[in-house]
Design an enzyme around this catalytic site. Structure first.
Site, mmCIF file in Angstrom:
data_model
loop_
_atom_site.group_PDB
_atom_site.id
_atom_site.type_symbol
_atom_site.label_atom_id
_atom_site.label_comp_id
_atom_site.label_asym_id
_atom_site.label_seq_id
_atom_site.Cartn_x
_atom_site.Cartn_y
_atom_site.Cartn_z
ATOM 1 N N SER A 126 6.605 -0.557 10.299
ATOM 2 C CA SER A 126 5.222 -0.408 9.837
ATOM 3 C C SER A 126 5.054 0.985 9.255
ATOM 4 C CB SER A 126 4.255 -0.590 11.011
ATOM 5 O OG SER A 126 2.972 -0.094 10.660
ATOM 6 N N SER A 127 4.224 1.075 8.217
ATOM 7 C CA SER A 127 3.947 2.393 7.634
ATOM 8 C C SER A 127 3.273 3.290 8.650
ATOM 9 C CB SER A 127 3.045 2.229 6.407
ATOM 10 O OG SER A 127 3.668 1.379 5.478
ATOM 11 N N GLN B 49 5.749 -11.396 7.252
ATOM 12 C CA GLN B 49 5.170 -12.142 8.365
ATOM 13 C C GLN B 49 4.640 -11.225 9.457
ATOM 14 O OE1 GLN B 49 7.656 -15.368 9.794
ATOM 15 N NE2 GLN B 49 8.068 -16.045 7.705
ATOM 16 N N LYS B 50 4.953 -9.941 9.384
ATOM 17 C CA LYS B 50 4.372 -9.038 10.372
ATOM 18 C C LYS B 50 2.854 -9.119 10.311
ATOM 19 C CE LYS B 50 3.397 -4.544 11.692
ATOM 20 N NZ LYS B 50 2.608 -3.632 10.898
ATOM 21 N N HIS C 138 9.291 -3.620 3.485
ATOM 22 C CA HIS C 138 8.895 -3.825 2.085
ATOM 23 C C HIS C 138 10.106 -4.132 1.205
ATOM 24 C CE1 HIS C 138 5.607 -1.026 3.547
ATOM 25 N NE2 HIS C 138 4.880 -1.994 3.008
ATOM 26 N N MET D 21 0.843 -1.196 0.000
ATOM 27 C CA MET D 21 0.000 0.000 0.000
ATOM 28 C C MET D 21 0.878 1.246 0.000
ATOM 29 S SD MET D 21 -3.522 -0.869 1.927
ATOM 30 C CE MET D 21 -3.063 -0.360 3.584
ATOM 31 N N ALA E 217 4.025 3.827 1.132
ATOM 32 C CA ALA E 217 4.626 4.238 2.410
ATOM 33 C C ALA E 217 5.692 3.195 2.781
ATOM 34 C CB ALA E 217 3.589 4.388 3.512
ATOM 35 N N LEU E 218 6.554 2.940 1.818
ATOM 36 C CA LEU E 218 7.489 1.817 1.924
ATOM 37 C C LEU E 218 8.560 2.050 2.984
ATOM 38 C CD1 LEU E 218 7.998 1.088 -1.890
ATOM 39 C CD2 LEU E 218 6.255 0.179 -0.332
ATOM 40 N N GLN F 117 -10.312 -2.713 2.296
ATOM 41 C CA GLN F 117 -9.858 -3.219 3.579
ATOM 42 C C GLN F 117 -9.908 -2.155 4.684
ATOM 43 O OE1 GLN F 117 -6.124 -4.353 1.657
ATOM 44 N NE2 GLN F 117 -5.035 -3.667 3.475
#
Lengths: 318, 318
Positions: free
Chosen positions: B206-207, B169-170, B49, B42, B44-45, B73
């Site tokens: 995480s983004s 896997q997060k 990523h 999505m 916001a790498l 989502q």
């Protein structure tokens, strides 16, 4: 079941009951730059299916026919166990067309790796649902049906990876659901729908027609005649109101219901529904606009056999 | 948005915002017999990523990264509008890896031809649901979430047609859901999951970490430390009962919640849930069997930012 899955003798059609074996065959088609047309069926093939195979062969190099009686589109009270399974005659019919390059005959265990139960509340695994088009018309008495169809067609498409897929317009709502599904899921597949094949007296060909006794068969044209009368009420008399359009159709059905009762033939005829919907949205129409593409359809029970049929208004293909 | 979609200069990555243009590029890869690896994002790498992109490049000839903030989502009250959109830095990050062959940046209107509204009761069109794995853990507070994920991943797979696809896997439950979906839908794609990338202090990348103020960032490791304590209670102390396994984790979280409250930092920390489930069924475990593969996971709010994390027990890959 054991069928030849290796390279077959001239004239023989390879039959694949293992998905991996089929995929190897499919890769070979790709290597040879052959386009693949696909006709998904539940077997019990009749002229309607064969017309799809022939239409596919006109547009594609290699035509694949799948035969799979899909548990997910049957409810617990429906005829999954009784559904006709006639592989040997199906094979002969396909061979007679000279147009079928491969038969896919997958196993339930491979098609539903997470298992499949008919009790919808207990189902697990992946399902595909086309919201907005699945719960009217045929989806009212069969709320599970189009989820089962969309799910199995997605799986079959992922196995066969056809350039084009062929569906019969007899299952009108199925055509609309699958066309939307292909579009929404961005599947690189051209969806084709082919006009309904009919017997000489107009009865739409169906695998379930074989359940009809000769006396049932005689009256089974009532739905086609009813739909034809409704069409005539549009095309001939210029009616636009739902009530006026469907009135002659209800009339024909009531007449046959009464005749069968009077003659004490030992079975009943019963109307399930008549429907007049817009082709794109499948919403019931109170008024048919000038040139508005629409589907006139219905379902009747002749004895315990449920027959469906439809006629298009202002449209050539679904 | 306007990006080069034609053949790019050396070092440039072609960016496709039209699906048809991407498909032409994909056909070219096929003609050249290049295998394609796919990393759906999505945007916001972050390093997480990029580790997927690098893993993909080790196993595939050409790596495709998609950037698409998927409306399906998000719930109406969630952060769809606020979700970070940082294309220019994303592009630079991908270019810096030297591992990305193409960027797919599809439009919402092409991805959802039937339209998409966040109000689930009003949604129309085709959706993919993985029953049995979508409504526990992350699926409890976000009942719409995994249907949205499964649907968009199916669409992206149908566009990209990768040989392999890479997931972090997060998002443990996402890995399990997608793996089952690939299996159930018979997609000819090898699903790979890659270990979570962490900051030096253990915080999962995480983004959404960018929403954290420096003071929030300091306490944000609480979930990772809590999960680590639970793992230690299994691996170190040999506990098998859920209550004993999770007790030290609850302890750490309660401690941080209290500290933040006491220090009057101007934000709250709140536990959403802790979970201990079987890897295959995602059912909560009262008892962990010897060598049973399991996922220890949880979600916490730090201020209004919701963070998730997980640790595997007796398992290497999801």
């Amino acid at each position: 079941m054991s069928h030849s899955t290796s390279s077959a003798a001239a004239g023989d059609i390879p039959v694949f009951d293992r998905i991996d074996d089929f995929r190897a065959w499919r890769r070979e088609q790709l290597k040879q730059n052959k386009t693949v047309g696909f006709v998904p069926t539940m077997g019990a093939l009749h002229e309607g299916h064969l017309s799809l195979v022939k239409a596919a062969k006109e547009e594609c190099d290699s035509v694949v026919v799948s035969i799979f009686v899909n548990p997910a589109q049957f409810a617990p009270h429906e005829d999954l166990d009784q559904y006709p399974r006639t592989f040997d005659t199906d094979y002969q019919s396909l061979a007679s067309t000279g147009a079928c390059a491969a038969i896919l005959l997958p196993r339930v265990s491979e098609m539903y790796p997470s298992g499949i139960t008919l009790d919808r509340s207990q189902q697990r695994g992946t399902f595909v649902d086309v919201l907005g088009l699945s719960h009217q018309m045929e989806g009212i008495p069969r709320p599970h049906f189009f989820r089962g169809v969309a799910t199995v067609v997605t799986k079959l498409f992922n196995i066969v990876q056809p350039e084009r897929a062929y569906f019969g317009q007899k299952d009108a709502q199925q055509c609309v659901v699958v066309r939307n599904m292909v579009n929404d899921l961005l599947l690189p597949i051209r969806m084709r729908s082919i006009p309904t094949c009919r017997e000489a007296d107009g009865l739409a060909m169906s695998s379930r027609n074989r359940y009809l006794t000769p006396e049932m068969r005689k009256v089974a044209t009532l739905l086609y005649r009813a739909l034809g009368a409704a069409r005539q009420s549009v095309v001939g008399s210029g009616n636009k109101e739902r009530k006026q359009i469907l009135e002659p159709a209800y009339g024909i059905i009531e007449e046959v219901v009464q005749q069968v009762k009077d003659q004490q033939l030992g079975f009943d005829v019963r109307l399930d529904y008549l429907s007049l919907v817009d082709v794109a949205t499948l919403t019931e129409l109170e008024q048919l606009e000038e040139s508005q593409p629409a589907i006139l359809s219905g379902a009747v029970y002749v004895g315990t056999t449920r027959l469906i049929d439809n006629i298009l208004l202002n449209a050539e293909e679904l």
